[in-house]
Design a protein around this motif. Structure first.
Motif, PDB file in Angstrom:
ATOM      1  N   ASN A 203       0.926  -1.226   0.042  1.00 45.79           N
ATOM      2  CA  ASN A 203       0.027   0.016   0.052  1.00 45.79           C
ATOM      3  C   ASN A 203       0.777   1.276   0.044  1.00 45.79           C
ATOM      4  OD1 ASN A 203      -2.333  -1.584  -0.116  1.00 45.79           O
ATOM      5  ND2 ASN A 203      -2.351  -1.689   2.296  1.00 45.79           N
ATOM      6  N   ALA A 204       1.995   1.068   0.623  1.00 45.58           N
ATOM      7  CA  ALA A 204       2.966   2.184   0.691  1.00 45.58           C
ATOM      8  C   ALA A 204       3.544   2.459  -0.694  1.00 45.58           C
ATOM      9  CB  ALA A 204       3.894   2.129   1.606  1.00 45.58           C
ATOM     10  N   LEU A 205       3.848   1.332  -1.245  1.00 40.36           N
ATOM     11  CA  LEU A 205       4.453   1.326  -2.459  1.00 40.36           C
ATOM     12  C   LEU A 205       3.540   2.311  -3.642  1.00 40.36           C
ATOM     13  CD1 LEU A 205       6.619   0.280  -4.921  1.00 40.36           C
ATOM     14  CD2 LEU A 205       5.271  -1.793  -4.932  1.00 40.36           C
ATOM     15  N   LYS A 206       2.008   1.851  -3.539  1.00 39.91           N
ATOM     16  CA  LYS A 206       1.296   2.443  -4.339  1.00 39.91           C
ATOM     17  C   LYS A 206       1.177   3.915  -4.157  1.00 39.91           C
ATOM     18  CE  LYS A 206      -1.721  -1.669  -4.818  1.00 39.91           C
ATOM     19  NZ  LYS A 206      -2.929  -2.273  -4.552  1.00 39.91           N
ATOM     20  N   ILE A 207       1.172   4.524  -2.837  1.00 38.54           N
ATOM     21  CA  ILE A 207       1.232   5.810  -2.691  1.00 38.54           C
ATOM     22  C   ILE A 207       2.475   6.528  -3.188  1.00 38.54           C
ATOM     23  CG2 ILE A 207       1.412   7.500  -0.688  1.00 38.54           C
ATOM     24  CD1 ILE A 207       0.084   5.545   1.251  1.00 38.54           C
ATOM     25  N   VAL A 208       3.456   6.067  -3.178  1.00 38.26           N
ATOM     26  CA  VAL A 208       4.793   6.645  -3.579  1.00 38.26           C
ATOM     27  C   VAL A 208       4.765   6.604  -5.163  1.00 38.26           C
ATOM     28  CG1 VAL A 208       7.222   6.711  -3.529  1.00 38.26           C
ATOM     29  CG2 VAL A 208       5.966   5.935  -1.452  1.00 38.26           C
ATOM     30  N   GLU A 209       4.400   5.599  -5.721  1.00 39.17           N
ATOM     31  CA  GLU A 209       4.434   5.503  -7.033  1.00 39.17           C
ATOM     32  C   GLU A 209       3.366   6.433  -7.776  1.00 39.17           C
ATOM     33  OE1 GLU A 209       5.298   0.848  -8.163  1.00 39.17           O
ATOM     34  OE2 GLU A 209       3.141   1.411  -7.784  1.00 39.17           O
ATOM     35  N   ALA A 210       2.378   6.611  -7.280  1.00 34.18           N
ATOM     36  CA  ALA A 210       1.307   7.683  -7.561  1.00 34.18           C
ATOM     37  C   ALA A 210       1.761   9.107  -7.476  1.00 34.18           C
ATOM     38  CB  ALA A 210       0.049   7.617  -6.866  1.00 34.18           C
ATOM     39  N   ALA A 211       2.531   9.227  -6.390  1.00 32.93           N
ATOM     40  CA  ALA A 211       2.914  10.881  -6.092  1.00 32.93           C
ATOM     41  C   ALA A 211       3.983  11.061  -6.826  1.00 32.93           C
ATOM     42  CB  ALA A 211       3.481  10.753  -4.609  1.00 32.93           C
ATOM     43  N   LEU A 212       4.786  10.184  -7.245  1.00 31.41           N
ATOM     44  CA  LEU A 212       6.003  10.334  -8.201  1.00 31.41           C
ATOM     45  C   LEU A 212       5.424  10.525  -9.782  1.00 31.41           C
ATOM     46  CD1 LEU A 212       8.568   7.620  -7.077  1.00 31.41           C
ATOM     47  CD2 LEU A 212       8.789  10.173  -6.870  1.00 31.41           C
ATOM     48  N   ALA A 213       4.535   9.869 -10.160  1.00 31.81           N
ATOM     49  CA  ALA A 213       3.864   9.875 -11.382  1.00 31.81           C
ATOM     50  C   ALA A 213       3.326  11.281 -11.597  1.00 31.81           C
ATOM     51  CB  ALA A 213       3.020   8.815 -11.597  1.00 31.81           C
ATOM     52  N   ALA A 214       2.488  11.539 -10.465  1.00 27.45           N
ATOM     53  CA  ALA A 214       2.161  12.989 -10.548  1.00 27.45           C
ATOM     54  C   ALA A 214       2.755  14.139 -10.445  1.00 27.45           C
ATOM     55  CB  ALA A 214       0.842  12.846  -9.445  1.00 27.45           C
ATOM     56  N   ASP A 216       6.118  14.430 -11.593  1.00 28.39           N
ATOM     57  CA  ASP A 216       7.338  14.422 -12.410  1.00 28.39           C
ATOM     58  C   ASP A 216       8.707  13.822 -11.715  1.00 28.39           C
ATOM     59  OD1 ASP A 216       5.962  14.986 -14.943  1.00 28.39           O
ATOM     60  OD2 ASP A 216       6.251  17.039 -14.171  1.00 28.39           O
ATOM     61  N   ASN A 217       8.431  13.029 -10.796  1.00 25.93           N
ATOM     62  CA  ASN A 217       9.441  12.196  -9.885  1.00 25.93           C
ATOM     63  C   ASN A 217      10.031  13.406  -9.154  1.00 25.93           C
ATOM     64  OD1 ASN A 217       9.127   9.937 -10.752  1.00 25.93           O
ATOM     65  ND2 ASN A 217      10.531  10.076 -12.554  1.00 25.93           N
ATOM     66  N   LYS A 218       9.684  14.633  -8.823  1.00 24.49           N
ATOM     67  CA  LYS A 218       9.988  15.360  -8.159  1.00 24.49           C
ATOM     68  C   LYS A 218       9.569  15.583  -6.610  1.00 24.49           C
ATOM     69  CE  LYS A 218      10.420  18.974 -11.907  1.00 24.49           C
ATOM     70  NZ  LYS A 218       9.862  20.218 -12.393  1.00 24.49           N
ATOM     71  N   VAL A 219      10.854  14.807  -5.763  1.00 24.92           N
ATOM     72  CA  VAL A 219      10.450  14.666  -4.612  1.00 24.92           C
ATOM     73  C   VAL A 219      11.819  14.880  -3.834  1.00 24.92           C
ATOM     74  CG1 VAL A 219      10.560  12.045  -4.681  1.00 24.92           C
ATOM     75  CG2 VAL A 219       9.471  12.906  -2.768  1.00 24.92           C
ATOM     76  N   ASP A 220      11.843  15.458  -2.561  1.00 20.92           N
ATOM     77  CA  ASP A 220      12.996  15.612  -1.721  1.00 20.92           C
ATOM     78  C   ASP A 220      13.176  15.070  -0.600  1.00 20.92           C
ATOM     79  OD1 ASP A 220      14.210  17.829  -3.813  1.00 20.92           O
ATOM     80  OD2 ASP A 220      11.947  18.535  -3.009  1.00 20.92           O
ATOM     81  N   LEU A 237      11.352   4.363  -5.622  1.00 20.52           N
ATOM     82  CA  LEU A 237      12.118   5.321  -5.867  1.00 20.52           C
ATOM     83  C   LEU A 237      13.209   4.515  -6.887  1.00 20.52           C
ATOM     84  CD1 LEU A 237      13.122   7.057  -2.440  1.00 20.52           C
ATOM     85  CD2 LEU A 237      11.916   8.130  -4.465  1.00 20.52           C
ATOM     86  N   ALA A 238      13.530   3.569  -6.508  1.00 21.99           N
ATOM     87  CA  ALA A 238      14.531   2.625  -7.388  1.00 21.99           C
ATOM     88  C   ALA A 238      14.095   2.368  -8.816  1.00 21.99           C
ATOM     89  CB  ALA A 238      14.803   1.324  -6.510  1.00 21.99           C
ATOM     90  N   ALA A 239      12.660   2.185  -8.870  1.00 23.19           N
ATOM     91  CA  ALA A 239      12.169   2.073 -10.404  1.00 23.19           C
ATOM     92  C   ALA A 239      12.365   3.309 -11.264  1.00 23.19           C
ATOM     93  CB  ALA A 239      10.880   1.775 -10.114  1.00 23.19           C
ATOM     94  N   GLN A 240      12.579   4.412 -10.504  1.00 20.99           N
ATOM     95  CA  GLN A 240      12.810   5.802 -11.176  1.00 20.99           C
ATOM     96  C   GLN A 240      14.261   6.248 -11.340  1.00 20.99           C
ATOM     97  OE1 GLN A 240      10.173   6.689 -12.944  1.00 20.99           O
ATOM     98  NE2 GLN A 240       9.187   5.317 -11.971  1.00 20.99           N
ATOM     99  N   GLY A 241      15.177   5.425 -10.558  1.00 22.70           N
ATOM    100  CA  GLY A 241      16.517   5.585 -10.384  1.00 22.70           C
ATOM    101  C   GLY A 241      16.911   6.679  -9.517  1.00 22.70           C
ATOM    102  N   LEU A 242      16.067   6.716  -8.447  1.00 22.63           N
ATOM    103  CA  LEU A 242      16.239   7.601  -7.485  1.00 22.63           C
ATOM    104  C   LEU A 242      16.521   7.307  -5.928  1.00 22.63           C
ATOM    105  CD1 LEU A 242      12.904   9.700  -8.198  1.00 22.63           C
ATOM    106  CD2 LEU A 242      15.279  10.434  -8.713  1.00 22.63           C
ATOM    107  N   ALA A 243      16.732   5.981  -5.955  1.00 25.70           N
ATOM    108  CA  ALA A 243      17.301   5.391  -4.695  1.00 25.70           C
ATOM    109  C   ALA A 243      18.518   5.822  -4.347  1.00 25.70           C
ATOM    110  CB  ALA A 243      17.099   3.701  -4.744  1.00 25.70           C
ATOM    111  N   GLY A 244      18.487   6.482  -3.058  1.00 25.01           N
ATOM    112  CA  GLY A 244      19.732   6.861  -2.122  1.00 25.01           C
ATOM    113  C   GLY A 244      19.890   8.492  -2.626  1.00 25.01           C
TER     114      GLY A 244
END
Length: 338
Positions: A203-214, A216-220, A237-244
């Protein structure tokens, strides 16, 4: 005839003495029987809680009967009924649903069974005897202070735990003491704010995926309430190359979370030593069963009464102190972090 009557009386007196001795021996050999109802074994920390309490109970000569509800309130109700039917002396109850569990406390009280609310506070009842946990508002404060100092401005995803878990409410309350002023000042922009049903990582995965998609992956920064939800957020995040690249909180000091901290994909976790918590719960149950005084150090409002509370301290864990806190204390081994 008088002689016969005297003999019969003497025999009856001897028999009474032996019966009395038998009862005293049985009473002295009876074990204290404690019922333990846990909400889940899905997270590593709950597995540790169960193992610790079983070990302590065995050391103390207590019969511990354990039931696991697997995140199902109806199942927990059925299991508590079964525990009460087995003649337990004390019930240790970690509720799946904080408010619904009030009915289980009432049920136990009808059988004159004292109830200890374990880790999660049971709300909405004046029959609760004790609460044993960590200071959960402070746990949230640790998370909020860490993430807001690391990321004082930018886009945030704010997740909280299960709505049925009163602890989740307290964690968020503590975290927002540090985050909300930055939101009010316009420094932090919340792009998603949502509770994670049942603490389920998917459920957390879906929340973060939706937020990233909406966005443009801009999360700090991401406020994740525990290590399981942090792991799911890092997967997104890893799916978008943002892990770490995005600081993220956690809680429970699970092995998987500790590994991610060492790898640099998770920024921190909050260590709540379940060894101390489990020990305190069994020791408290024994004191209650023996009619001894229970030492508390605070009281927590459950919406009806101030519940006498045994409150333990939590610690922030980062890459800088992970060895000192988790390895040197024996909570984990060096191999666990590989």
């Amino acid at each position: 005839m008088k002689r016969l009557v005297s003999i019969l009386i003497a025999v009856l007196m001897v028999a009474t003495v032996f019966v009395g001795c038998g009862k005293d021996k049985a009473a002295s050999s009876d074990k204290i029987k404690v019922g333990l109802s846990l909400p889940t074994q899905r997270e590593e920390r709950w597995v540790r809680d169960k193992a610790k309490m079983e070990a302590v109970a065995e050391e103390m000569g207590i019969e511990l009967i354990v039931k696991v509800a697997d995140a199902n309130m109806q199942e927990q109700t059925t299991q508590v009924e079964a525990l009460l039917n087995q003649g337990i002396d004390v019930l240790i109850l970690a509720p799946h649903d904080a408010s619904a569990a009030a009915s289980l406390v009432e049920m136990a009280k009808k059988d004159d069974v004292p109830v200890i609310s374990y880790d999660r506070l049971i709300t909405g009842t004046d029959k609760l005897d004790y609460y044993i946990s960590f200071d959960n508002v402070k746990v949230g404060e640790i998370q909020g202070k860490f993430i807001s100092e690391m990321v004082p401005e930018g886009n945030y995803i704010i997740m909280s735990g299960a709505p049925t878990d009163n602890n989740a409410k307290l964690f968020k309350e503590g975290a927002m003491k540090h985050i909300q002023p930055l939101i009010d000042s316009g420094k932090i922009n919340v792009i998603a704010e949502q509770a994670v049903e049942n603490w389920v990582p998917e459920n957390a995965l879906k929340i973060v995926e939706a937020a990233l998609a909406a966005n443009d992956n801009k999360v700090d920064g991401i406020l994740a309430p525990n290590d399981g939800t942090a792991g799911a957020a890092i997967q997104a995040l890893a799916a978008q190359g943002l892990a770490g690249q995005v600081p993220i909180t956690g809680q429970d000091a699970e092995k998987s979370g500790a590994k991610r901290i060492m790898e640099g994909t998770q920024s921190m976790t909050v260590f709540k030593d379940t060894r101390d918590l489990g020990q305190a719960a069994i020791e408290t149950a024994m004191k209650i069963a023996k009619g001894e005084k229970v030492e508390t150090n605070s009281a927590v409002d459950n919406g009806v009464i101030e519940v006498p509370t045994v409150s333990l301290d939590a610690k922030v864990v980062t890459k800088d102190n992970i060895k000192a806190i988790l390895i040197d204390s024996g909570y984990m081994s060096e191999d666990d972090l590989k």
